[in-house]
Write a protein that holds these residues in place. Sequence first.
Motif, PDB file in Angstrom:
ATOM      1  N   ILE A  32       0.819  -1.223  -0.131  1.00 14.30           N
ATOM      2  CA  ILE A  32       0.161   0.200   0.028  1.00 14.30           C
ATOM      3  C   ILE A  32       0.973   1.237   0.104  1.00 14.30           C
ATOM      4  O   ILE A  32       1.835   1.388   0.825  1.00 14.30           O
ATOM      5  CB  ILE A  32      -1.214   0.109   1.188  1.00 14.30           C
ATOM      6  N   LEU A  33       0.658   2.207  -1.012  1.00 12.95           N
ATOM      7  CA  LEU A  33       1.387   3.380  -0.831  1.00 12.95           C
ATOM      8  C   LEU A  33       1.095   4.302   0.527  1.00 12.95           C
ATOM      9  O   LEU A  33       0.261   4.257   0.981  1.00 12.95           O
ATOM     10  CB  LEU A  33       0.907   4.274  -2.127  1.00 12.95           C
ATOM     11  N   ALA A  34       2.301   5.030   0.796  1.00 14.90           N
ATOM     12  CA  ALA A  34       2.239   5.576   2.141  1.00 14.90           C
ATOM     13  C   ALA A  34       1.513   7.032   1.817  1.00 14.90           C
ATOM     14  O   ALA A  34       1.818   7.718   0.607  1.00 14.90           O
ATOM     15  CB  ALA A  34       3.637   5.890   2.417  1.00 14.90           C
ATOM     16  N   SER A  35       0.875   7.469   2.671  1.00 13.98           N
ATOM     17  CA  SER A  35       0.012   8.802   2.527  1.00 13.98           C
ATOM     18  C   SER A  35       0.979   9.861   3.145  1.00 13.98           C
ATOM     19  O   SER A  35       2.253   9.701   4.174  1.00 13.98           O
ATOM     20  CB  SER A  35      -1.080   8.765   3.288  1.00 13.98           C
ATOM     21  N   ASP A  36       0.718  11.232   3.091  1.00  5.11           N
ATOM     22  CA  ASP A  36       1.641  12.048   3.724  1.00  5.11           C
ATOM     23  C   ASP A  36       1.101  12.020   5.268  1.00  5.11           C
ATOM     24  O   ASP A  36       2.220  12.317   6.175  1.00  5.11           O
ATOM     25  CB  ASP A  36       0.807  13.481   3.129  1.00  5.11           C
ATOM     26  N   ALA A  37      -0.023  11.721   5.846  1.00 11.01           N
ATOM     27  CA  ALA A  37      -0.365  11.249   7.267  1.00 11.01           C
ATOM     28  C   ALA A  37       0.658  10.476   7.758  1.00 11.01           C
ATOM     29  O   ALA A  37       1.075  10.710   8.681  1.00 11.01           O
ATOM     30  CB  ALA A  37      -1.801  10.975   7.407  1.00 11.01           C
ATOM     31  N   ASP A  38       0.917   9.111   7.101  1.00 13.27           N
ATOM     32  CA  ASP A  38       1.745   8.250   7.655  1.00 13.27           C
ATOM     33  C   ASP A  38       2.976   8.896   7.653  1.00 13.27           C
ATOM     34  O   ASP A  38       3.900   8.601   8.636  1.00 13.27           O
ATOM     35  CB  ASP A  38       1.893   7.031   6.576  1.00 13.27           C
ATOM     36  N   ARG A  39       3.746   9.511   6.649  1.00 14.92           N
ATOM     37  CA  ARG A  39       4.933  10.030   6.768  1.00 14.92           C
ATOM     38  C   ARG A  39       5.099  11.360   7.876  1.00 14.92           C
ATOM     39  O   ARG A  39       5.782  11.299   8.620  1.00 14.92           O
ATOM     40  CB  ARG A  39       5.237  10.912   5.762  1.00 14.92           C
ATOM     41  N   ASP A  40       3.944  12.039   8.104  1.00 21.06           N
ATOM     42  CA  ASP A  40       3.917  12.831   9.105  1.00 21.06           C
ATOM     43  C   ASP A  40       4.027  12.266  10.561  1.00 21.06           C
ATOM     44  O   ASP A  40       4.795  12.675  11.269  1.00 21.06           O
ATOM     45  CB  ASP A  40       2.838  13.833   9.206  1.00 21.06           C
ATOM     46  N   ALA A  41       3.368  11.247  10.604  1.00 21.33           N
ATOM     47  CA  ALA A  41       3.271  10.712  11.992  1.00 21.33           C
ATOM     48  C   ALA A  41       4.451   9.895  12.253  1.00 21.33           C
ATOM     49  O   ALA A  41       5.260   9.959  13.550  1.00 21.33           O
ATOM     50  CB  ALA A  41       2.293   9.494  11.943  1.00 21.33           C
ATOM     51  N   ALA A  42       5.204   9.250  11.032  1.00 22.12           N
ATOM     52  CA  ALA A  42       6.709   8.758  11.469  1.00 22.12           C
ATOM     53  C   ALA A  42       7.624   9.736  11.570  1.00 22.12           C
ATOM     54  O   ALA A  42       8.577   9.714  12.689  1.00 22.12           O
ATOM     55  CB  ALA A  42       7.128   7.874  10.154  1.00 22.12           C
ATOM     56  N   ALA A  43       7.640  10.973  10.951  1.00 27.09           N
ATOM     57  CA  ALA A  43       8.506  12.216  10.960  1.00 27.09           C
ATOM     58  C   ALA A  43       8.271  12.710  12.483  1.00 27.09           C
ATOM     59  O   ALA A  43       9.398  12.854  13.325  1.00 27.09           O
ATOM     60  CB  ALA A  43       8.371  13.216  10.159  1.00 27.09           C
ATOM     61  N   GLU A  44       7.360  12.721  13.242  1.00 28.52           N
ATOM     62  CA  GLU A  44       6.993  13.091  14.815  1.00 28.52           C
ATOM     63  C   GLU A  44       7.527  12.150  15.641  1.00 28.52           C
ATOM     64  O   GLU A  44       8.073  12.463  16.708  1.00 28.52           O
ATOM     65  CB  GLU A  44       5.491  13.402  14.917  1.00 28.52           C
ATOM     66  N   ALA A  45       7.397  10.907  15.411  1.00 25.58           N
ATOM     67  CA  ALA A  45       7.820  10.020  16.281  1.00 25.58           C
ATOM     68  C   ALA A  45       9.403   9.912  16.153  1.00 25.58           C
ATOM     69  O   ALA A  45       9.858   9.775  17.210  1.00 25.58           O
ATOM     70  CB  ALA A  45       7.508   8.306  15.610  1.00 25.58           C
ATOM     71  N   LEU A  46      10.112  10.083  14.912  1.00 28.62           N
ATOM     72  CA  LEU A  46      11.519  10.304  15.147  1.00 28.62           C
ATOM     73  C   LEU A  46      11.970  11.647  15.550  1.00 28.62           C
ATOM     74  O   LEU A  46      12.979  11.494  16.328  1.00 28.62           O
ATOM     75  CB  LEU A  46      12.020  10.403  13.441  1.00 28.62           C
ATOM     76  N   ALA A  47      11.154  12.656  15.672  1.00 26.40           N
ATOM     77  CA  ALA A  47      11.424  13.867  16.379  1.00 26.40           C
ATOM     78  C   ALA A  47      11.383  13.612  17.910  1.00 26.40           C
ATOM     79  O   ALA A  47      12.501  13.949  18.610  1.00 26.40           O
ATOM     80  CB  ALA A  47      10.683  15.177  15.894  1.00 26.40           C
ATOM     81  N   ASP A  48      10.405  12.902  18.211  1.00 23.13           N
ATOM     82  CA  ASP A  48      10.245  12.666  19.664  1.00 23.13           C
ATOM     83  C   ASP A  48      11.329  11.868  20.105  1.00 23.13           C
ATOM     84  O   ASP A  48      11.927  11.840  21.310  1.00 23.13           O
ATOM     85  CB  ASP A  48       8.905  11.973  19.817  1.00 23.13           C
ATOM     86  N   ALA A  49      11.729  10.678  19.265  1.00 21.34           N
ATOM     87  CA  ALA A  49      12.861   9.834  19.873  1.00 21.34           C
ATOM     88  C   ALA A  49      14.228  10.550  19.783  1.00 21.34           C
ATOM     89  O   ALA A  49      15.049  10.402  20.750  1.00 21.34           O
ATOM     90  CB  ALA A  49      13.058   8.708  18.783  1.00 21.34           C
ATOM     91  N   VAL A  50      14.549  11.717  19.038  1.00 21.19           N
ATOM     92  CA  VAL A  50      15.760  12.569  19.252  1.00 21.19           C
ATOM     93  C   VAL A  50      15.721  13.302  20.466  1.00 21.19           C
ATOM     94  O   VAL A  50      16.650  13.453  21.371  1.00 21.19           O
ATOM     95  CB  VAL A  50      15.637  13.403  17.976  1.00 21.19           C
ATOM     96  N   ALA A  51      14.583  13.804  20.764  1.00 20.49           N
ATOM     97  CA  ALA A  51      14.332  14.723  21.964  1.00 20.49           C
ATOM     98  C   ALA A  51      14.497  13.885  23.234  1.00 20.49           C
ATOM     99  O   ALA A  51      14.742  14.440  23.999  1.00 20.49           O
ATOM    100  CB  ALA A  51      12.781  15.420  22.101  1.00 20.49           C
ATOM    101  N   ALA A  52      13.896  12.609  23.396  1.00 21.98           N
ATOM    102  CA  ALA A  52      14.123  11.790  24.480  1.00 21.98           C
ATOM    103  C   ALA A  52      15.503  11.203  24.425  1.00 21.98           C
ATOM    104  O   ALA A  52      15.703  10.370  25.346  1.00 21.98           O
ATOM    105  CB  ALA A  52      13.010  10.666  24.457  1.00 21.98           C
ATOM    106  N   GLY A  53      16.557  11.365  23.398  1.00 22.62           N
ATOM    107  CA  GLY A  53      17.643  10.749  23.648  1.00 22.62           C
ATOM    108  C   GLY A  53      17.896   9.295  23.015  1.00 22.62           C
ATOM    109  O   GLY A  53      18.800   8.796  23.387  1.00 22.62           O
ATOM    110  N   ARG A  54      16.708   8.983  22.601  1.00 18.84           N
ATOM    111  CA  ARG A  54      16.595   7.496  21.930  1.00 18.84           C
ATOM    112  C   ARG A  54      17.460   7.256  20.330  1.00 18.84           C
ATOM    113  O   ARG A  54      17.512   6.398  20.126  1.00 18.84           O
ATOM    114  CB  ARG A  54      15.381   7.102  21.887  1.00 18.84           C
ATOM    115  N   LEU A  55      17.931   8.346  19.919  1.00 19.97           N
ATOM    116  CA  LEU A  55      18.040   8.523  18.353  1.00 19.97           C
ATOM    117  C   LEU A  55      19.084   9.514  18.377  1.00 19.97           C
ATOM    118  O   LEU A  55      18.902  10.812  18.876  1.00 19.97           O
ATOM    119  CB  LEU A  55      16.863   8.620  17.647  1.00 19.97           C
ATOM    120  N   SER A  56      20.115   9.279  17.579  1.00 15.00           N
ATOM    121  CA  SER A  56      21.154  10.383  17.483  1.00 15.00           C
ATOM    122  C   SER A  56      20.789  11.294  16.446  1.00 15.00           C
ATOM    123  O   SER A  56      19.778  10.737  15.329  1.00 15.00           O
ATOM    124  CB  SER A  56      22.530   9.655  16.928  1.00 15.00           C
ATOM    125  N   LEU A  57      21.458  12.522  16.201  1.00 14.85           N
ATOM    126  CA  LEU A  57      21.048  13.432  15.048  1.00 14.85           C
ATOM    127  C   LEU A  57      21.442  12.796  13.692  1.00 14.85           C
ATOM    128  O   LEU A  57      20.640  12.834  12.814  1.00 14.85           O
ATOM    129  CB  LEU A  57      21.522  14.650  15.272  1.00 14.85           C
TER     130      LEU A  57
END
Length: 182
Positions: A8-33
Amino acid sequence: MAEPAEGILASDADRDAAAEALADAVAAGRLSLADHSARLDALFAARTRDQVVALTADLPALPVRRSGLYRAVDAHRCTVIGGAAQRAGRFPIGRFCTVTAVFGQVDLDLRAAVPSQREITLTVYGVAGRIAITVPAGWGLTSQVLVLGASRTVAGHDGGPRDPLLRLRGTCCGGSLTVTRD
């Protein structure tokens, strides 16, 4: 219509939710820049929902953040009622986008945004809210926003023939609108 062979092709909403999850992971120190940057590049190149989900599958779940009564952020809107929202980093921005702040605050940083077209119309609505927009130095800017309250807007300019053009319009009552150029 049948489902594509690759998924199934990804929607903009799917990408936005994933981008927010990645940003939260960086803010929480779980992911490097560096890892965040690499995953964002892969995210915007992903075609299917499975590819998008795979980029955040190894991240632990974070508690839900409650920031006000209502908050919605995607490529075409940024709405806050009684809280705060910040949109920064690399994200897609639609041809027509709306920013709304009612008794809240919105900080929109467009320096790394990926415009869907050369001309972007950003409609701003504010009621006793604070809206701050950072516009990249190379973008053209026109502003037709009625502000009944505090306003600080950089002077508009046309930009080059290939530079994105941001058209601001709308109304802010009893709050503030700040547009800066960086």
